[in-house]
Scaffold this active site. Structure first.
Site, PDB file in Angstrom:
ATOM      1  N   GLY A   1     -15.090  41.481 102.487  1.00 43.19           N
ATOM      2  CA  GLY A   1     -14.274  41.011 101.358  1.00 43.19           C
ATOM      3  C   GLY A   1     -14.913  39.780 100.735  1.00 43.19           C
ATOM      4  O   GLY A   1     -15.066  39.672  99.512  1.00 43.19           O
TER       5      GLY A   1
ATOM      6  N   TYR B   1     -12.619  40.794 106.370  1.00 41.67           N
ATOM      7  CA  TYR B   1     -12.861  39.406 105.965  1.00 41.67           C
ATOM      8  C   TYR B   1     -14.303  39.247 105.487  1.00 41.67           C
ATOM      9  O   TYR B   1     -14.540  38.780 104.366  1.00 41.67           O
ATOM     10  CB  TYR B   1     -12.575  38.490 107.153  1.00 41.67           C
ATOM     11  CG  TYR B   1     -12.687  37.007 106.855  1.00 41.67           C
ATOM     12  CD1 TYR B   1     -11.713  36.353 106.114  1.00 41.67           C
ATOM     13  CD2 TYR B   1     -13.761  36.262 107.344  1.00 41.67           C
ATOM     14  CE1 TYR B   1     -11.808  34.986 105.856  1.00 41.67           C
ATOM     15  CE2 TYR B   1     -13.856  34.903 107.100  1.00 41.67           C
ATOM     16  CZ  TYR B   1     -12.886  34.260 106.352  1.00 41.67           C
ATOM     17  OH  TYR B   1     -12.988  32.909 106.105  1.00 41.67           O
ATOM     18  N   ASP B   2     -15.254  39.659 106.337  1.00 42.68           N
ATOM     19  CA  ASP B   2     -16.670  39.419 106.023  1.00 42.68           C
ATOM     20  C   ASP B   2     -17.093  40.150 104.746  1.00 42.68           C
ATOM     21  O   ASP B   2     -17.705  39.564 103.850  1.00 42.68           O
ATOM     22  CB  ASP B   2     -17.574  39.912 107.161  1.00 42.68           C
ATOM     23  CG  ASP B   2     -17.267  39.251 108.498  1.00 42.68           C
ATOM     24  OD1 ASP B   2     -16.247  38.550 108.600  1.00 42.68           O
ATOM     25  OD2 ASP B   2     -18.045  39.446 109.454  1.00 42.68           O
TER      26      ASP B   2
ATOM     27  N   ARG C   1      -7.412  29.849 115.707  1.00 46.90           N
ATOM     28  CA  ARG C   1      -8.830  29.500 115.773  1.00 46.90           C
ATOM     29  C   ARG C   1      -9.063  28.559 116.941  1.00 46.90           C
ATOM     30  O   ARG C   1      -8.131  27.948 117.474  1.00 46.90           O
ATOM     31  CB  ARG C   1      -9.283  28.886 114.446  1.00 46.90           C
ATOM     32  CG  ARG C   1      -9.523  29.955 113.407  1.00 46.90           C
ATOM     33  CD  ARG C   1      -9.859  29.400 112.054  1.00 46.90           C
ATOM     34  NE  ARG C   1      -8.695  28.959 111.323  1.00 46.90           N
ATOM     35  CZ  ARG C   1      -8.718  28.494 110.084  1.00 46.90           C
ATOM     36  NH1 ARG C   1      -9.861  28.399 109.450  1.00 46.90           N
ATOM     37  NH2 ARG C   1      -7.609  28.104 109.475  1.00 46.90           N
ATOM     38  N   VAL C   2     -10.337  28.439 117.311  1.00 45.05           N
ATOM     39  CA  VAL C   2     -10.632  27.872 118.629  1.00 45.05           C
ATOM     40  C   VAL C   2     -10.213  26.405 118.776  1.00 45.05           C
ATOM     41  O   VAL C   2      -9.678  26.021 119.821  1.00 45.05           O
ATOM     42  CB  VAL C   2     -12.128  28.094 118.984  1.00 45.05           C
ATOM     43  CG1 VAL C   2     -13.059  27.280 118.095  1.00 45.05           C
ATOM     44  CG2 VAL C   2     -12.384  27.825 120.437  1.00 45.05           C
TER      45      VAL C   2
END
Ligand code: NAD
Ligand code: UDP
Length: 316
Positions: free
Chosen positions: A151, A148-149, A189-190
């Site tokens: 990319g 992800y990062d 997600r949180v």
């Protein structure tokens, strides 16, 4: 001056942020083409738009080329939740990189502006705080978050090379944690995790000690930032941070959610995922100055609106 009645492509339009953006642009009388492969998005997010005369839906994976005629492009397609982007990491990198190449090619052919939904994750586990756009980041290139990062970082590189080399009008926004209605129940997600757990009176899962921080922006504020960014002149490329600078630990967030839902949930600690950033807070001076943009929805109010959404969803 804003040009009315454009045809606007939103990739990832069936997702959380994308569906709000579709709605917003239809409200402004634009025609919207929503493109999605529904990996993490849902038709439910856009079902109410399907009969709108200005709305078209295309099921398509952006890693494959496509030829359309549009006036502007918002590229939001990419799974955003760690559990989903780590499910098929090769596809995640392809989505960011091949997707960017395909859409930048379209923008070049059409001479259309294109906005990239980049992320605070380009800063990795940041060594400076709060994060400014000048900071180059601290990213592990070979870890579980790297698909992800890295990319998204490579996509930024492509955007800036298409700007410098090919004069494409690019708009890169770095989005910090954003939440609100239309996150999926299983998003992971949180904010959605804590709210769903609290409403079901289930244990609230705190990863690690819960002292890590995040800054949470309500979705309507974020969409306003996207639209303002798209309307900037050619030489405003970004990257520009968009987020709410309020900074909270995950324990503080859990306590707020329990209080607002009047839940009987207990906190339980689970292992901290690898490379989980310790602190995150945007410096938004650039967005304030260049876009005249400020987040307006405080966390408690945004949480209440999100809780109301999940309460209705869980009753169905
Ligand atoms: P989301 O998962 O709800 O939406 C992403 C959408 O993209 C989904 O509808 C998914 O089905 C679609 N998609 C994924 N891969 C695709 C592909 N190859 N082709 C076509 N469609 C594809 O997530 P979101 O929170 O709405 O995020 C939207 C964008 O904003 C993403 O690019 C994400 O990286 C970025 N972003 C979001 C946040 C946040 O906090 N919400 C933070 C930083 C960056
Ligand atoms: N987190 C948590 N419990 C959960 C989900 C997430 O404590 O059920 C933590 C996670 O470890 C991270 C923060 O919440 O420190 C934000 O996680 P999220 O997946 O929402 O987004 P990130 O900012 O890490 O991409």
């Amino acid at each position: 001056m804003r040009k009315k009645n454009q045809t606007i492509l939103i990739t990832g339009g069936g997702g959380f942020l994308g569906s709000h953006l579709c709605e917003r642009l239809l409200d402004e009388d634009h025609d919207v083409i929503c493109m999605d492969n529904f990996f993490t998005g849902s038709k439910e997010n856009i079902r109410h738009l399907l009969n709108h005369s200005g709305f078209e839906l295309i099921r398509h994976d952006i890693t494959w080329p496509i030829y359309l005629e549009v006036d502007a492009i918002y590229n939001l397609a990419c799974p955003a939740s760690p559990i989903h982007y780590q499910h098929d990491p090769v596809q995640t990198t392809k989505t960011s990189v091949l997707g960017a190449i395909n859409l930048l090619g379209m923008a070049k052919r059409l001479k259309a502006p294109i906005m990239q939904a980049s992320t605070s994750e380009v800063y990795g586990d940041p060594a400076i705080h709060p994060q400014t756009e000048e900071y180059w980041g601290n990213v592990n290139p070979i870890g579980p978050r790297s698909c992800y990062d890295e990319g998204k970082r490579c996509a930024e590189t492509l955007f800036f090379d298409y700007y410098r080399q090919l004069n494409v009008s690019v708009k890169v926004v770095r989005i910090f944690n954003t939440y609100g209605p239309r996150m999926q129940i299983n998003d992971g997600r949180v904010v959605s995790n804590f709210i769903v757990q609290a409403l079901k009176n289930e244990d609230i899962t705190i990863y690690g000690e819960g002292q890590q921080t995040r800054s949470f922006c309500f979705v309507t504020d974020m969409i306003e930032g996207f639209v303002k960014m798209m309307h900037t002149p050619h030489d405003v490329t970004g990257p520009i941070n968009l987020g709410n600078p309020g900074e909270f630990t995950m324990l503080e967030l859990a306590e707020k959610v329990i209080k607002l839902t009047k839940s009987k949930s207990k906190l339980v600690h689970k292992p901290l995922p690898k490379d989980d950033p310790v602190r995150r807070k945007p410096d938004i001076s650039k967005a304030e100055k260049i876009l005249d943009w400020h987040p307006t929805v405080p966390l408690d109010e945004g949480l209440e609106r999100t809780i109301a959404y999940f309460r209705t969803l869980l009753k169905k």
